[in-house]
Structures are given as structure tokens and as C-alpha cells.
Design an enzyme around this catalytic site. Structure first.
Site, mmCIF file in Angstrom:
data_model
loop_
_atom_site.group_PDB
_atom_site.id
_atom_site.type_symbol
_atom_site.label_atom_id
_atom_site.label_comp_id
_atom_site.label_asym_id
_atom_site.label_seq_id
_atom_site.Cartn_x
_atom_site.Cartn_y
_atom_site.Cartn_z
ATOM 1 N NE ARG A 1 95.312 30.941 -35.780
ATOM 2 C CZ ARG A 1 96.514 31.383 -35.420
ATOM 3 N NH1 ARG A 1 97.424 30.527 -35.002
ATOM 4 N NH2 ARG A 1 96.815 32.662 -35.473
ATOM 5 C CD GLN B 1 104.336 28.086 -38.830
ATOM 6 O OE1 GLN B 1 103.629 29.082 -38.717
ATOM 7 N NE2 GLN B 1 103.894 26.960 -39.378
ATOM 8 C CB ILE C 1 109.087 29.194 -29.462
ATOM 9 C CG1 ILE C 1 107.814 28.999 -28.623
ATOM 10 C CG2 ILE C 1 108.827 30.159 -30.613
ATOM 11 C CD1 ILE C 1 107.273 30.271 -27.977
ATOM 12 C CG HIS D 1 107.443 32.032 -35.181
ATOM 13 N ND1 HIS D 1 106.288 31.287 -35.341
ATOM 14 C CD2 HIS D 1 107.466 32.888 -36.232
ATOM 15 C CE1 HIS D 1 105.650 31.676 -36.436
ATOM 16 N NE2 HIS D 1 106.356 32.638 -36.995
ATOM 17 C CB CYS E 1 120.117 42.114 -16.939
ATOM 18 S SG CYS E 1 121.901 41.960 -17.145
ATOM 19 C CB CYS F 1 123.098 45.929 -16.768
ATOM 20 S SG CYS F 1 121.812 45.572 -17.992
ATOM 21 C CB SER G 1 95.816 25.491 -39.796
ATOM 22 O OG SER G 1 96.272 26.694 -39.185
ATOM 23 C CB ILE H 1 102.136 14.864 -36.709
ATOM 24 C CG1 ILE H 1 103.270 14.846 -37.734
ATOM 25 C CG2 ILE H 1 102.587 15.363 -35.344
ATOM 26 C CD1 ILE H 1 103.746 16.228 -38.132
#
Length: 247
Positions: free
Chosen positions: A37, A104, A106, A122, A151, A153, A192, A231
Site C-alpha cells: 500500500r 502476515q 509469506i 497468511h 503435479c 498426477c 498499517s 523498522i
């Protein structure tokens, strides 16, 4: 004279034994992974469809090849490495200050940095599975595939990430809520707090709260400490204070 918020954070952490870190996309931007964002984020880039649409369960089912074209180009960063924030959190866990990291994200960077108790709300791009037989596949196999990964399969391989329109994993919800409920300090960073239901997990916390985010959040007024800077930079400065206190 106002107190130094970095020093305040160091003091809160040094007196905690069950702190929980709740983080979002801003934790990984210093590792070269764009957030969603901000001005340069994914939601401000031009695509045929909005990212929220492409990253939805419905789009994955109906336009699977287009989903994977976007996913490979914009969601996978195999060269990314943990930054100062990830490394500090892992070190704080090893010292007995941090009880859990609720993320959050991934990208798997918290685990790569050494954090042990990581709750992924997530999912993770590092895990993938065949929707037909359940066989597991690595990120490398997804990166090396063309078009729709399949895959042996014949089933489509789906990333183990929560898409828009899908439910968060029940075990992740339970573990996150339990960890936050038992925390003696909640550190919120790189988010946020605008993505629900995840953001709602922290709203009922009644203990001390520290927020590290470059832009304002809905919980700033409730926080004991608010740090408005990158951060990784904030954690590096805070760790220097903690290390100085230990000498």
C-alpha cells in the site's frame, strides 16, 4: 524534554519475558520485498486487473495461468535475505524476551533469520502442494516451472498462501490469539493494521504496546511507544541500547 522512543522500547523489552511481535509487509521492505500500500507498493502498479483480484481464490481457479504469471513476477523473491529487524527479533527470542512472532508475511524471512516460534497467518511461498494428491513442492520447483505448474498426477500445484476469499488457517488463528493473550508486551511493526481479520487480533490487547511503522496506524493513540522510522533501523538502534545495558 521528551523521552527517546527507541530507549523506551528497549526498556519495555528488557522488562518483558513474553513479548509478542505482530508484523506486516513493512518488516520485509528493507530486504527488497515491496509492500502493498505504500507509494511504490504493489497496489500502485498498473496491471490488467487489480492485485486484489489477481491474488484471489476465484482468479486462481478461473484464470490460473494469469495468476501464476503475476505470482512469479511480483510475489516471489528467492534472493531476499533477512534484514536487521528479522535478525533482532530472532536474537531477542534466543535471549528470552520474545515468545512469538505473528506475521502476515509469506516470505519465510523470520525463520531464515533464526526465529523458532513463527506463526504465519497468511501461509508461505516456500510451501506448495498439489490440489489433487497433496504432494509437496518447493519454491524452486515453482520458479522453474512454466505456465501452470502441475503435479505428475495431473493436479495443479497451489502455493500454501492465503488468497483473498480464503479463510486463515484455523491453527494459525488459535496460536496467534493465544500468544497475544498471554503476552506481557505487544510490539507491532511494519503494518498499517488495515488488513482484516488479521489486524483485529491485536485490538483487544490491554497490556503495553509499542508500534514501529513509517506511517500512522489506527492504534497509535493506544500505544505506549510509537516509532515512525524504518523498522530495521529502529531495531538496530534498540539492540545497541540493550547490549549497552548488558555490559
Amino acid at each position: 524534554m521528551e523521552s527517546d522512543p527507541i530507549r523506551q522500547l528497549a526498556e519495555l523489552i528488557s522488562s518483558s519475558r513474553r513479548a509478542v511481535f505482530f508484523g506486516g509487509a513493512g518488516v520485509s521492505t528493507e530486504s527488497g520485498i515491496p509492500d502493498f500500500r505504500s507509494t511504490d507498493g504493489l497496489y500502485h502498479q498498473q496491471w490488467r486487473y487489480p492485485p486484489e483480484t489477481i491474488l484471489s481464490h476465484d482468479f486462481f481457479i478461473r484464470r490460473t495461468e494469469e495468476f501464476f504469471d503475476f505470482y512469479r513476477k511480483k510475489m516471489l523473491f528467492p534472493a531476499a535475505r533477512p534484514n536487521a529487524a528479522h535478525l533482532a527479533l530472532a536474537e531477542l527470542e534466543s535471549r528470552g524476551y520474545i515468545a512469538a512472532v505473528v506475521t502476515q508475511n509469506i516470505d519465510g524471512l523470520h525463520q531464515a533469520a533464526g526465529s523458532k516460534n513463527v506463526i504465519e497467518l497468511h501461509g508461505s511461498v516456500l510451501r506448495n502442494h498439489c490440489v489433487r494428491c497433496g504432494r509437496a513442492f518447493s519454491l524452486e520447483e515453482i520458479m522453474a516451472s512454466k505456465g501452470v505448474p502441475a503435479c505428475a498426477c495431473g493436479g495443479v500445484i497451489k502455493p500454501d498462501v492465503v488468497l483473498y476469499g480464503e479463510q486463515l488457517p484455523a491453527d494459525a488463528i488459535e496460536n496467534a490469539l493465544d500468544s497475544i493473550a498471554r503476552a506481557d508486551l505487544l510490539i507491532i511493526g511494519g503494518t498499517s493494521l488495515s488488513v482484516y481479520p488479521a489486524a483485529g487480533f491485536v485490538e483487544g490487547f490491554s497490556g503495553p504496546i509499542a508500534i514501529i511503522n513509517r506511517s500512522p496506524t489506527a492504534m497509535d493513540r493506544r500505544a505506549d511507544v510509537v516509532i515512525s522510522q524504518p523498522i530495521g533501523e529502529a531495531f538496530s538502534a534498540m539492540m545497541a541500547i540493550l547490549d549497552g545495558q548488558a555490559q
